[in-house]
Design a protein around this motif. Structure first.
Motif, PDB file in Angstrom:
ATOM      1  N   LEU A  17     116.315  25.723  -4.234  1.00 10.09           N
ATOM      2  CA  LEU A  17     116.396  24.405  -4.876  1.00 10.09           C
ATOM      3  C   LEU A  17     115.251  23.478  -4.505  1.00 10.09           C
ATOM      4  N   THR A  18     114.158  24.047  -4.063  1.00  6.81           N
ATOM      5  CA  THR A  18     113.015  23.189  -3.783  1.00  6.81           C
ATOM      6  C   THR A  18     111.941  23.485  -4.819  1.00  6.81           C
ATOM      7  N   GLY A  19     110.906  22.695  -4.806  1.00  4.50           N
ATOM      8  CA  GLY A  19     109.923  22.771  -5.887  1.00  4.50           C
ATOM      9  C   GLY A  19     108.785  23.739  -5.617  1.00  4.50           C
ATOM     10  N   GLU A  20     107.674  23.443  -6.247  1.00  5.06           N
ATOM     11  CA  GLU A  20     106.491  24.304  -6.217  1.00  5.06           C
ATOM     12  C   GLU A  20     105.991  24.494  -4.780  1.00  5.06           C
ATOM     13  N   GLU A  21     106.243  23.469  -3.919  1.00  2.00           N
ATOM     14  CA  GLU A  21     105.733  23.569  -2.543  1.00  2.00           C
ATOM     15  C   GLU A  21     106.321  24.775  -1.805  1.00  2.00           C
ATOM     16  N   MET A  22     107.461  25.294  -2.285  1.00  3.12           N
ATOM     17  CA  MET A  22     108.099  26.445  -1.620  1.00  3.12           C
ATOM     18  C   MET A  22     107.590  27.773  -2.173  1.00  3.12           C
ATOM     19  N   GLU A  23     106.782  27.723  -3.226  1.00  2.00           N
ATOM     20  CA  GLU A  23     106.367  28.949  -3.906  1.00  2.00           C
ATOM     21  C   GLU A  23     105.648  29.948  -2.967  1.00  2.00           C
ATOM     22  N   PRO A  24     104.745  29.500  -2.092  1.00  2.00           N
ATOM     23  CA  PRO A  24     104.114  30.478  -1.196  1.00  2.00           C
ATOM     24  C   PRO A  24     105.144  31.214  -0.332  1.00  2.00           C
ATOM     25  N   LEU A  25     106.156  30.482   0.147  1.00  2.00           N
ATOM     26  CA  LEU A  25     107.163  31.139   0.982  1.00  2.00           C
ATOM     27  C   LEU A  25     107.999  32.117   0.149  1.00  2.00           C
ATOM     28  N   ARG A  26     108.302  31.729  -1.101  1.00  3.04           N
ATOM     29  CA  ARG A  26     109.043  32.660  -1.977  1.00  3.04           C
ATOM     30  C   ARG A  26     108.226  33.926  -2.190  1.00  3.04           C
ATOM     31  N   ALA A  27     106.908  33.770  -2.359  1.00  2.00           N
ATOM     32  CA  ALA A  27     106.053  34.938  -2.588  1.00  2.00           C
ATOM     33  C   ALA A  27     106.068  35.851  -1.357  1.00  2.00           C
ATOM     34  N   VAL A  28     106.034  35.233  -0.167  1.00  2.00           N
ATOM     35  CA  VAL A  28     106.096  36.035   1.064  1.00  2.00           C
ATOM     36  C   VAL A  28     107.438  36.768   1.127  1.00  2.00           C
ATOM     37  N   MET A  29     108.504  36.051   0.775  1.00  2.33           N
ATOM     38  CA  MET A  29     109.841  36.673   0.798  1.00  2.33           C
ATOM     39  C   MET A  29     109.918  37.837  -0.189  1.00  2.33           C
ATOM     40  N   ARG A  30     109.309  37.665  -1.367  1.00  4.95           N
ATOM     41  CA  ARG A  30     109.334  38.749  -2.366  1.00  4.95           C
ATOM     42  C   ARG A  30     108.625  39.982  -1.821  1.00  4.95           C
ATOM     43  N   GLU A  31     107.557  39.768  -1.062  1.00  8.90           N
ATOM     44  CA  GLU A  31     106.862  40.905  -0.442  1.00  8.90           C
ATOM     45  C   GLU A  31     107.737  41.541   0.638  1.00  8.90           C
ATOM     46  N   LEU A  32     108.353  40.677   1.449  1.00  3.34           N
ATOM     47  CA  LEU A  32     109.137  41.203   2.576  1.00  3.34           C
ATOM     48  C   LEU A  32     110.329  42.033   2.112  1.00  3.34           C
ATOM     49  N   VAL A  33     110.999  41.603   1.012  1.00  5.93           N
ATOM     50  CA  VAL A  33     112.200  42.346   0.598  1.00  5.93           C
ATOM     51  C   VAL A  33     111.864  43.719   0.021  1.00  5.93           C
ATOM     52  N   GLU A  34     110.570  44.003  -0.117  1.00  2.87           N
ATOM     53  CA  GLU A  34     110.173  45.365  -0.499  1.00  2.87           C
ATOM     54  C   GLU A  34     110.335  46.326   0.688  1.00  2.87           C
ATOM     55  N   ILE A  35     110.417  45.767   1.898  1.00  2.00           N
ATOM     56  CA  ILE A  35     110.615  46.611   3.094  1.00  2.00           C
ATOM     57  C   ILE A  35     112.118  46.890   3.203  1.00  2.00           C
ATOM     58  N   PRO A  36     112.538  48.155   3.116  1.00  2.00           N
ATOM     59  CA  PRO A  36     113.974  48.461   3.064  1.00  2.00           C
ATOM     60  C   PRO A  36     114.776  47.831   4.199  1.00  2.00           C
ATOM     61  N   GLU A  37     114.187  47.804   5.407  1.00  5.47           N
ATOM     62  CA  GLU A  37     114.914  47.239   6.547  1.00  5.47           C
ATOM     63  C   GLU A  37     115.224  45.757   6.313  1.00  5.47           C
ATOM     64  N   VAL A  38     114.248  45.036   5.765  1.00  4.26           N
ATOM     65  CA  VAL A  38     114.432  43.601   5.490  1.00  4.26           C
ATOM     66  C   VAL A  38     115.475  43.424   4.386  1.00  4.26           C
ATOM     67  N   ALA A  39     115.322  44.228   3.336  1.00  4.38           N
ATOM     68  CA  ALA A  39     116.275  44.129   2.214  1.00  4.38           C
ATOM     69  C   ALA A  39     117.688  44.410   2.705  1.00  4.38           C
ATOM     70  N   ARG A  40     117.818  45.422   3.586  1.00  3.96           N
ATOM     71  CA  ARG A  40     119.152  45.778   4.093  1.00  3.96           C
ATOM     72  C   ARG A  40     119.722  44.631   4.923  1.00  3.96           C
ATOM     73  N   HIS A  41     118.868  44.021   5.728  1.00  2.00           N
ATOM     74  CA  HIS A  41     119.322  42.924   6.588  1.00  2.00           C
ATOM     75  C   HIS A  41     119.817  41.742   5.733  1.00  2.00           C
ATOM     76  N   LEU A  42     119.013  41.350   4.730  1.00  2.00           N
ATOM     77  CA  LEU A  42     119.396  40.192   3.908  1.00  2.00           C
ATOM     78  C   LEU A  42     120.597  40.522   3.030  1.00  2.00           C
ATOM     79  N   ALA A  43     120.615  41.735   2.476  1.00  2.34           N
ATOM     80  CA  ALA A  43     121.765  42.142   1.657  1.00  2.34           C
ATOM     81  C   ALA A  43     123.024  42.131   2.511  1.00  2.34           C
ATOM     82  N   GLY A  44     122.893  42.596   3.750  1.00  2.00           N
ATOM     83  CA  GLY A  44     124.050  42.606   4.655  1.00  2.00           C
ATOM     84  C   GLY A  44     124.549  41.208   4.952  1.00  2.00           C
ATOM     85  N   GLN A  45     123.615  40.258   5.040  1.00  2.00           N
ATOM     86  CA  GLN A  45     124.024  38.863   5.286  1.00  2.00           C
ATOM     87  C   GLN A  45     124.812  38.306   4.120  1.00  2.00           C
ATOM     88  N   VAL A  46     124.392  38.655   2.912  1.00  2.00           N
ATOM     89  CA  VAL A  46     125.081  38.089   1.732  1.00  2.00           C
ATOM     90  C   VAL A  46     126.346  38.867   1.437  1.00  2.00           C
TER      91      VAL A  46
END
Ligand SMILES: Cc1cc2nc3c(=O)[nH]c(=O)nc-3n(C[C@H](O)[C@H](O)[C@H](O)COP(=O)(O)OP(=O)(O)OC[C@H]3O[C@@H](n4cnc5c(N)ncnc54)[C@H](O)[C@@H]3O)c2cc1C
Length: 369
Positions: A340-369
């Protein structure tokens, strides 16, 4: 001899707990202030872990065919197909349907649900609690060995027990509306647009739900002053689509107020579900975590009431579930920032999109949700 437990609130969590207690052989009654189910549905599904709890009780099959859906973390899509364990959640089930199924189950087990009965006070005695209520025939009293507040975010039981509810006040809000006949594009995990975020998905046959975060709009304190026109104007401003002519069902608003009860148990009083934790519904987890809180407490309280477990077992409910609530608050606050934040968060979203390509990271975040 007084009954084993009084559960306050016939929301999904109170019903789940009442069923668990009954299966544990406890004489339990549910007090619910509403005379009839509201039919409103904040939730639209539940997580894999809640599905497992329902399955253990033979309840998952009662939903019929369910839609197992992919998820996301604050709008960052996670490809669940690539994970070894199954983290898919159930989607497309209005909360009212879950409440209906749970109520059928609980009444089938012989638990009385006293509708139109609002709990207004209680006193703790040496061996139980005396509960005051306002019912259809006026005020009354009931007694039980334990009192469990499953009475939602504004829990009266929590307040009367003097349990603190520290956390963070609202910083932003969202609006939602259920629409019939709106011809809109679906955006199931939401999209960032200038000035906010828009989401739209199919709720049930012929009904679409839209959710909007407009950084210029603040939900009113009193929801009865909500007007669809304001929501439709914001939707048009942000998407270019007009929904002004759609048939409107339920409209509501909510904020990112985040709080957690400091104690899940005080003496003979216990709290479960939204009475213990509130947060932005990012990732759709509140009902699911509440159902798991109830599954954790149910057998323990039954054991103590039946005399085959020591009273200290009840403290493990707080010890085990309070950290889960803390994690839930951290996760939903993090997701709210991403979402819910604006364009200023876009770089962090891009980093997150890269990180969730790592299965361990995806598993960790999926497990949290
Ligand atoms: C927009 C939105 C979407 C959501 N989507 C999801 C989702 O998809 N999945 C998910 O898991 N969660 C979701 N949630 C969260 C979910 O709706 C809540 O976590 C869930 O309703 C909590 O259940 P509960 O039984 O603890 O409380 P409630 O559902 O609030 O029930 C409390 C009950 O207690 C009764 N009560 C209150 N006071 C008294 C009293 N004094 N005496 C007697 N009765 C009383 C109330 O009438 C009510 O029936 C969403 C929330 C929102 C706002």
């Amino acid at each position: 001899m007084s009954k084993g437990a009084i559960v306050v609130g016939a929301g999904p969590v109170g019903l789940m707990l009442a069923g668990e207690l009954r299966l544990g052989g406890v004489d339990v009654v549910v007090y619910e202030r509403l005379p009839a189910p509201s039919g409103e549905s904040r939730g639209v599904g539940f997580t894999r872990r809640a599905a497992e709890v329902f399955d253990q009780r033979g309840l998952l099959d009662r939903y019929g065919e369910v839609e197992w859906a992919q998820g996301h973390f604050g709008g960052v899509r996670i490809d669940f197909d690539r994970l070894r364990e199954n983290h898919f959640s159930v989607r497309g089930i209005p909360q009212s349907r879950t409440e209906e199924l749970l109520e059928e189950w609980v009444t089938g087990l012989g638990v009385p649900i006293l509708r139109g009965h609002e709990v207004t006070g209680f006193t703790e005695t040496a061996d139980g609690v005396v509960v005051a209520f306002e019912g259809p025939d006026g005020p009354g009293e009931d007694t039980a060995r334990y009192l469990v507040g499953c009475d939602g975010a504004r829990s009266v039981v929590r307040r009367l027990a003097g349990i603190d509810f520290p956390g963070w006040d609202a910083t932003r809000g969202m609006y939602m509306a259920d629409l019939v006949g709106a011809n809109i594009r679906r955006r199931p995990i939401g999209e960032q647009v200038p000035g906010g975020m828009v989401m739209s998905f199919n709720l049930q046959d012929g009904v679409d739900r839209i959710v909007i975060h407009d950084e210029n709009l603040r939900p009113p304190e009193d929801k009865s002053s909500l007007r669809f026109g304001e929501i439709a104007d914001a939707w048009q401003r942000m998407t270019g689509e007009s929904i002004h002519d759609a048939e409107v069902g339920w409209i509501s608003s909510f904020t990112d107020t985040t709080r957690q009860a400091a104690e899940y148990r005080r003496g003979r009083v216990l709290l479960v579900g939204d009475a213990t934790h509130i947060h932005m519904p990012a990732g759709a987890q509140g009902l699911s975590v509440g159902v798991q809180d109830a599954a954790n407490l149910g057998w323990k309280l039954a054991g103590v009431i039946n005399g085959w477990a020591p009273e200290g077992l009840l403290d493990t409910y707080h010890a085990e579930r309070h950290p889960v609530g803390q994690n839930l608050m951290r996760s939903t606050r993090a997701q709210t920032r991403l979402y819910l934040t604006g364009e200023e968060m876009e770089p962090l979203r891009a980093v997150m999109r890269e990180l969730v390509e790592i299965p361990e990271v995806a598993r960790h975040l999926a497990g949290q949700v």
